[in-house]
Motif scaffolding. Structure first.
Motif, PDB file in Angstrom:
ATOM      1  N   GLN A  77     144.759  36.617  62.423  1.00  0.00           N
ATOM      2  CA  GLN A  77     146.216  36.516  62.505  1.00  0.00           C
ATOM      3  C   GLN A  77     146.848  36.002  61.214  1.00  0.00           C
ATOM      4  O   GLN A  77     148.052  35.772  61.174  1.00  0.00           O
ATOM      5  CB  GLN A  77     146.617  35.613  63.669  1.00  0.00           C
ATOM      6  N   THR A  78     146.023  35.808  60.179  1.00  0.00           N
ATOM      7  CA  THR A  78     146.572  35.347  58.900  1.00  0.00           C
ATOM      8  C   THR A  78     146.021  36.189  57.758  1.00  0.00           C
ATOM      9  O   THR A  78     144.880  36.662  57.817  1.00  0.00           O
ATOM     10  CB  THR A  78     146.200  33.873  58.637  1.00  0.00           C
ATOM     11  N   PRO A  79     146.802  36.381  56.684  1.00  0.00           N
ATOM     12  CA  PRO A  79     146.283  37.122  55.521  1.00  0.00           C
ATOM     13  C   PRO A  79     145.030  36.478  54.942  1.00  0.00           C
ATOM     14  O   PRO A  79     144.093  37.181  54.549  1.00  0.00           O
ATOM     15  CB  PRO A  79     147.450  37.077  54.535  1.00  0.00           C
ATOM     16  N   ARG A  80     145.000  35.143  54.860  1.00  0.00           N
ATOM     17  CA  ARG A  80     143.834  34.467  54.321  1.00  0.00           C
ATOM     18  C   ARG A  80     142.594  34.773  55.153  1.00  0.00           C
ATOM     19  O   ARG A  80     141.504  34.995  54.619  1.00  0.00           O
ATOM     20  CB  ARG A  80     144.081  32.953  54.289  1.00  0.00           C
ATOM     21  N   GLY A  81     142.769  34.768  56.490  1.00  0.00           N
ATOM     22  CA  GLY A  81     141.635  35.033  57.365  1.00  0.00           C
ATOM     23  C   GLY A  81     141.082  36.424  57.183  1.00  0.00           C
ATOM     24  O   GLY A  81     139.866  36.639  57.277  1.00  0.00           O
ATOM     25  N   ILE A  82     141.958  37.372  56.914  1.00  0.00           N
ATOM     26  CA  ILE A  82     141.512  38.748  56.718  1.00  0.00           C
ATOM     27  C   ILE A  82     140.812  38.913  55.367  1.00  0.00           C
ATOM     28  O   ILE A  82     139.819  39.630  55.246  1.00  0.00           O
ATOM     29  CB  ILE A  82     142.715  39.700  56.836  1.00  0.00           C
ATOM     30  N   VAL A  83     141.314  38.201  54.358  1.00  0.00           N
ATOM     31  CA  VAL A  83     140.787  38.385  52.999  1.00  0.00           C
ATOM     32  C   VAL A  83     139.509  37.595  52.762  1.00  0.00           C
ATOM     33  O   VAL A  83     138.507  38.140  52.286  1.00  0.00           O
ATOM     34  CB  VAL A  83     141.859  37.997  51.961  1.00  0.00           C
ATOM     35  N   ARG A  84     139.503  36.291  53.089  1.00  0.00           N
ATOM     36  CA  ARG A  84     138.321  35.493  52.760  1.00  0.00           C
ATOM     37  C   ARG A  84     137.928  34.458  53.802  1.00  0.00           C
ATOM     38  O   ARG A  84     136.833  33.899  53.737  1.00  0.00           O
ATOM     39  CB  ARG A  84     138.513  34.787  51.424  1.00  0.00           C
ATOM     40  N   GLY A  85     138.771  34.151  54.760  1.00  0.00           N
ATOM     41  CA  GLY A  85     138.411  33.230  55.818  1.00  0.00           C
ATOM     42  C   GLY A  85     138.405  31.778  55.376  1.00  0.00           C
ATOM     43  O   GLY A  85     138.732  31.441  54.235  1.00  0.00           O
ATOM     44  N   THR A  86     137.987  30.906  56.310  1.00  0.00           N
ATOM     45  CA  THR A  86     137.933  29.463  56.078  1.00  0.00           C
ATOM     46  C   THR A  86     136.517  28.970  56.308  1.00  0.00           C
ATOM     47  O   THR A  86     135.968  29.140  57.407  1.00  0.00           O
ATOM     48  CB  THR A  86     138.898  28.719  57.026  1.00  0.00           C
ATOM     49  N   ASP A  87     135.927  28.377  55.288  1.00  0.00           N
ATOM     50  CA  ASP A  87     134.605  27.774  55.461  1.00  0.00           C
ATOM     51  C   ASP A  87     134.720  26.571  56.395  1.00  0.00           C
ATOM     52  O   ASP A  87     135.682  25.791  56.311  1.00  0.00           O
ATOM     53  CB  ASP A  87     134.037  27.326  54.111  1.00  0.00           C
ATOM     54  N   LEU A  88     133.735  26.382  57.255  1.00  0.00           N
ATOM     55  CA  LEU A  88     133.808  25.326  58.252  1.00  0.00           C
ATOM     56  C   LEU A  88     132.866  24.170  57.929  1.00  0.00           C
ATOM     57  O   LEU A  88     133.270  23.177  57.360  1.00  0.00           O
ATOM     58  CB  LEU A  88     133.551  25.907  59.649  1.00  0.00           C
ATOM     59  N   ALA A  89     131.591  24.266  58.245  1.00  0.00           N
ATOM     60  CA  ALA A  89     130.688  23.119  58.122  1.00  0.00           C
ATOM     61  C   ALA A  89     130.497  22.721  56.656  1.00  0.00           C
ATOM     62  O   ALA A  89     130.091  23.530  55.821  1.00  0.00           O
ATOM     63  CB  ALA A  89     129.343  23.434  58.759  1.00  0.00           C
ATOM     64  N   ASP A  90     130.782  21.457  56.367  1.00  0.00           N
ATOM     65  CA  ASP A  90     130.488  20.895  55.042  1.00  0.00           C
ATOM     66  C   ASP A  90     129.055  20.397  54.973  1.00  0.00           C
ATOM     67  O   ASP A  90     128.447  20.380  53.897  1.00  0.00           O
ATOM     68  CB  ASP A  90     131.446  19.734  54.750  1.00  0.00           C
ATOM     69  N   GLU A  91     128.532  19.983  56.101  1.00  0.00           N
ATOM     70  CA  GLU A  91     127.126  19.554  56.206  1.00  0.00           C
ATOM     71  C   GLU A  91     126.600  20.108  57.511  1.00  0.00           C
ATOM     72  O   GLU A  91     127.253  20.020  58.553  1.00  0.00           O
ATOM     73  CB  GLU A  91     127.024  18.029  56.198  1.00  0.00           C
ATOM     74  N   PHE A  92     125.419  20.729  57.460  1.00  0.00           N
ATOM     75  CA  PHE A  92     124.841  21.343  58.656  1.00  0.00           C
ATOM     76  C   PHE A  92     123.446  20.749  58.873  1.00  0.00           C
ATOM     77  O   PHE A  92     122.560  20.942  58.045  1.00  0.00           O
ATOM     78  CB  PHE A  92     124.741  22.868  58.495  1.00  0.00           C
ATOM     79  N   LEU A  93     123.284  20.020  59.972  1.00  0.00           N
ATOM     80  CA  LEU A  93     121.984  19.455  60.321  1.00  0.00           C
ATOM     81  C   LEU A  93     121.346  20.344  61.372  1.00  0.00           C
ATOM     82  O   LEU A  93     121.782  20.376  62.527  1.00  0.00           O
ATOM     83  CB  LEU A  93     122.139  18.027  60.852  1.00  0.00           C
ATOM     84  N   GLN A  94     120.311  21.067  60.972  1.00  0.00           N
ATOM     85  CA  GLN A  94     119.647  21.981  61.892  1.00  0.00           C
ATOM     86  C   GLN A  94     118.559  21.201  62.630  1.00  0.00           C
ATOM     87  O   GLN A  94     117.378  21.241  62.318  1.00  0.00           O
ATOM     88  CB  GLN A  94     119.073  23.178  61.128  1.00  0.00           C
ATOM     89  N   ILE A  95     118.980  20.521  63.659  1.00  0.00           N
ATOM     90  CA  ILE A  95     118.185  19.514  64.346  1.00  0.00           C
ATOM     91  C   ILE A  95     117.244  20.148  65.362  1.00  0.00           C
ATOM     92  O   ILE A  95     117.534  21.222  65.916  1.00  0.00           O
ATOM     93  CB  ILE A  95     119.134  18.514  65.036  1.00  0.00           C
ATOM     94  N   ARG A  96     116.131  19.500  65.601  1.00  0.00           N
ATOM     95  CA  ARG A  96     115.245  19.925  66.682  1.00  0.00           C
ATOM     96  C   ARG A  96     115.923  19.686  68.027  1.00  0.00           C
ATOM     97  O   ARG A  96     116.704  18.752  68.193  1.00  0.00           O
ATOM     98  CB  ARG A  96     113.921  19.141  66.662  1.00  0.00           C
ATOM     99  N   SER A  97     115.595  20.529  68.990  1.00  0.00           N
ATOM    100  CA  SER A  97     116.149  20.351  70.328  1.00  0.00           C
ATOM    101  C   SER A  97     115.792  18.959  70.852  1.00  0.00           C
ATOM    102  O   SER A  97     114.638  18.522  70.765  1.00  0.00           O
ATOM    103  CB  SER A  97     115.576  21.429  71.261  1.00  0.00           C
ATOM    104  N   ASP A  98     116.796  18.244  71.358  1.00  0.00           N
ATOM    105  CA  ASP A  98     116.659  16.902  71.928  1.00  0.00           C
ATOM    106  C   ASP A  98     116.436  15.822  70.868  1.00  0.00           C
ATOM    107  O   ASP A  98     116.012  14.724  71.179  1.00  0.00           O
ATOM    108  CB  ASP A  98     115.530  16.844  72.964  1.00  0.00           C
ATOM    109  N   GLY A  99     116.784  16.105  69.621  1.00  0.00           N
ATOM    110  CA  GLY A  99     116.665  15.080  68.594  1.00  0.00           C
ATOM    111  C   GLY A  99     117.930  14.260  68.403  1.00  0.00           C
ATOM    112  O   GLY A  99     117.968  13.347  67.573  1.00  0.00           O
ATOM    113  N   ASP A 100     118.978  14.545  69.189  1.00  0.00           N
ATOM    114  CA  ASP A 100     120.288  13.938  68.948  1.00  0.00           C
ATOM    115  C   ASP A 100     120.320  12.440  69.238  1.00  0.00           C
ATOM    116  O   ASP A 100     121.020  11.689  68.546  1.00  0.00           O
ATOM    117  CB  ASP A 100     121.350  14.655  69.785  1.00  0.00           C
TER     118      ASP A 100
END
Length: 774
Positions: free
Chosen positions: A281-304
């Motif tokens: 719904q926005t020109p920016r979204g169509i052209v390049r989008g918005t980066d989300l996660a600045d840090e991504f912890l790919q954790i083991r299941s039940d490690g939280d």
């Protein structure tokens, strides 16, 4: 997009699940969510299943103030003046198209299809046949469903319920799709009948949240509003895939990022909806989008649990080095209890144990802790990747611990945000759909209606299956949903339902719960959210509550697909009248004729709903009180928010075994399968896949594309199987695999559930792989 043929002829028995996956293909997963592709798919589904006129009417009314609430997830709506013309996501559009299906399932369909044939079909095929249009009955010993009048259906239910030796032999299940008016009516009927046996879908998903938050802050609901997401400095997203499960959340995350927020994502799978949002719904979204996660912890299941104790350890270590930099001393001293014990506990956290439990490097954890330490406004979001573990309640209390440490409750731009997965699951609980409803609610019910409700706690979802299995219950009434496929241990659940004297399913579409049914079985077709409700000769509206405690009205726009459809409120009042008659003088017919009469009673019974009828008439509705959020008061036993000390659990599995988590595809909402594609993960025209790391493939002697059977291992020694899955190499921690439910629900043992909340442990299932024969 894959759609099964409508009503093909009965053929010889085949494995329809295997046939459905015959064209399965795999491509590279996506690194962004939504975009123009989402719009195209939404429009194509809407037009194909509803036609242009109905599709336009429904989509333009979806999530609008004068329209209807999405029957999909419980993400909140923006303020009335801030809504877009297209205030919906791809999955909301799919849900509307699915409900607005032009094809019909009536007496002719059931005459052609014996139940034995329907039982061989997949859930996708069953729901794809169209909308249910007539009340149907399968009599004891019958092979087909046959038409029945509404009055005869109500009489049959009343006969069965009155014949039971005890009201506690009946079970009244609720799906999160039911409106507040239907939920209130339903719980009133069950309690007037004499039981608190009210299992609901919350038992299977966010019950751990309800228990953990209630014990720690005094209320089992999140403490934020939508504006808090927009104003946060840091948003933590744990065990949640917003791109598929709550896509409208992406718009809120985009606003937060534009305002300078950072996002910390914690999840075993690297999901597209955590990486980038292409807002169509926005020109920016169509052209390049918005980066989300600045840090991504790919954790083991039940490690939280271990991770959040490590966060507490690191935050307090930083506070010791730099006094006043992390801990909100005033908040802790004025509003909390148990700080010293908590601080002592996390001071002893062992980094090696944390790394073993999480599969992360200590440096990664330190970087994430720095984000928490530097944020003055943090919102912590989570979903079923957290709640469906054995230690889920303890993990949620660790979220609370860190929030209390930094004073992140009761301040703008901060708080706790459990993201509920069904549109009114929170509202149903507010209305009294709870097997453990407090005495204060029952007192108000007694004072309003003049009868003494039962006080003994009822059965939750797991206990309900156990009671059916063991012969202690024999009537099951389902208000929406698909209990047979939603519950764990599918084979046990289906056998339990088939043992019933009577099953009653109040439904919009055909599903597996209709074919694994009791000796007498009723299907009662209900109006959908999209459809006009003219019950009582007037235009009716209903109300719902979202994940952030906002309550608003919903009114369908479309002509009902069949003349015999009735509203949920009308159906429930018919059942109650036929069962109870004029017992206690409850005016069931008046309730059905005018839902304002139900809302008047809600206003006098349900806490926070005073003057309910008047409040929901406001444009956009109203928000329920939340003492921790509103005034930093905590309705716990101590009157304070509670720090909690929990032992760190590091669970190991035998060599050669893996931990399975069950997940949704992008073409799915709960047990409803819209199609056979999961384009974000690169899966096309099929569902029987297992996502597995390349390292596990090598160590176990498999390659991408091999076919395997999944064998569950549990302490009861019972071998649970789900056969015929294709291995897909994927970015997931070593030792952790994922596959779609409900196909893998047979692997989740009924007796494997979260401590304190009794939520099925669908994110921690120990399995081994066996090569598929042939």
């Amino acid at each position: 997009m894959s759609t099964p043929p409508i009503d093909p002829p009965v053929d010889h028995p085949v494995d329809h699940a295997v046939a459905e996956d015959r064209n399965l293909s795999v491509t590279e997963p996506k690194t962004h969510a939504a975009g123009i592709r989402a719009v195209a798919i939404s429009m194509l589904r809407a037009l194909r299943q509803q036609g242009p006129r109905k599709a336009a009417k429904n989509l333009l009314g979806l999530n609008q103030v004068d329209g209807f609430d999405c029957m999909s997830c419980a993400w909140p709506d923006p303020d009335p003046n801030e809504r877009h013309t297209a205030e919906f996501c791809e999955n909301g559009a799919k849900a509307v198209a699915w409900e607005g299906h032009r094809s019909q399932v009536g007496p002719e369909f059931f005459a052609r299809h014996p139940i034995a044939d329907l039982a061989t079909r997949t859930g996708f095929w069953l729901e794809s046949q169209g909308r249910l249009t007539h009340p149907m009955v399968r009599r004891n010993g019958g092979t087909h469903y046959e038409p029945i009048s509404w009055e005869d259906a109500f009489d049959l239910i009343g006969q069965h319920l009155r014949a039971l030796d005890s009201p506690d032999e009946a079970l009244f299940y609720t799906s999160g799709r039911a409106s507040n008016e239907a939920a209130f009516t339903y719980q009133l009927f069950a309690r007037a009948y004499g039981t608190n046996n009210m299992p609901d879908c919350s038992n299977m998903c966010h019950e751990s949240t309800s228990v953990g938050l209630a014990e720690a802050i005094g209320i089992g609901k999140g403490s934020v509003g939508l504006r808090d997401i927009h104003e946060a400095e840091l948003i933590v997203i744990s065990g949640q895939n917003p791109g598929t499960n709550h896509p409208r959340m992406l718009s809120a995350l985009e606003i937060a990022k534009q305002n300078g927020a950072k996002i910390l994502a914690i999840n075993p799978l690297r999901e597209a909806g955590l990486l980038r949002f292409d807002n169509p719904q926005t020109p920016r979204g169509i052209v390049r989008g918005t980066d989300l996660a600045d840090e991504f912890l790919q954790i083991r299941s039940d490690g939280d649990l271990a991770l959040w104790q490590a966060f507490g350890h690191l935050l307090l270590a930083r506070e010791e080095r730099e006094p006043g930099s992390v801990v909100d001393r005033e908040f802790v001293e004025r509003h909390t209890n148990g700080y010293q014990a908590y601080a002592k506990h996390v001071a002893d956290v062992d980094p090696d144990a944390v790394c073993a439990a999480t599969g992360l490097e200590w440096a990664q954890i330190e970087r994430a802790a720095d984000l928490l330490a530097s944020s003055k406004r943090t919102v912590n979001c989570w979903a079923m990747g957290i709640t469906q573990h054995r230690n889920a309640v303890a993990t949620i209390k660790e979220f609370v611990n860190v929030a209390l440490l930094q004073g992140m409750i009761g301040k703008p731009g901060a708080g706790l945000c459990p993201v509920r997965g069904h549109s009114n699951v929170q509202g149903d609980r507010t209305m009294g759909i709870w097997e453990q409803v407090p005495d204060s609610f029952l007192d108000a019910l007694r004072d309003e209606f003049g009868f003494e409700p039962p006080r003994e706690h009822g059965l939750d979802a797991i206990a309900s299956v156990q009671a059916l299995r063991d012969g202690r219950a024999s009537v099951f009434v389902g208000l929406g949903g698909n209990f047979a496929q939603a519950m764990s241990d599918t084979d046990v659940t289906e056998e339990a339902l088939e043992s019933c004297r009577l099953t009653v399913q109040i439904s919009t579409k055909l599903n597996r719960s209709h074919v694994t049914a009791g000796r007498d079985a009723l299907i009662l077709p209900a109006l959908g959210r999209t459809e006009k409700d003219l019950t009582g000769g007037r235009t009716q509206r209903v109300t719902v509550e979202d994940s952030m405690s906002a309550v608003h009205s919903s009114r369908g726009r479309s002509t009902p697909v069949g003349e015999l459809l009735r509203s949920e409120v009308d159906i429930l009042c018919g059942i109650a009248g036929a069962t109870l008659g004029d017992r206690y003088g409850i005016p069931w017919a008046s309730f059905a004729a005018d839902y304002d009469r139900v809302r008047d009673r809600i206003g006098r019974v349900v806490p926070g709903c005073e003057a309910y009828t008047e409040k929901i008439a406001r444009r956009g509705g109203f928000t329920l009180a939340h003492p921790p959020r509103d005034s930093r008061t905590f309705p716990t036993a101590s009157g304070m928010a509670e720090f909690t000390v929990s032992p760190m659990s590091v669970t190991s599995v035998p060599e050669g075994r893996l931990v399975l988590q069950t997940i949704r595809s992008h073409d799915q909402f709960n047990t409803t399968i819209y199609g056979l594609d999961d384009r974000y993960r690169g899966i096309h025209a099929g569902r029987r896949v297992v996502f597995i790391s390349a390292e596990d493939l090598r160590e176990l002697g498999y390659v991408d594309g091999d076919m395997v059977d999944l064998v569950g291992e549990w302490s009861d020694g019972v071998e649970r199987r789900a056969d015929g899955f294709r291995l897909v190499a994927y970015s997931t921690p070593k030792g952790c695999v994922a596959a779609y439910y409900p196909e893998t629900n047979p692997l989740v043992p009924l007796e494997s559930f979260s401590e304190r909340s009794r939520t099925p442990t669908s994110k921690w299932v120990v399995v081994r792989l066996e090569r598929t024969a042939g």
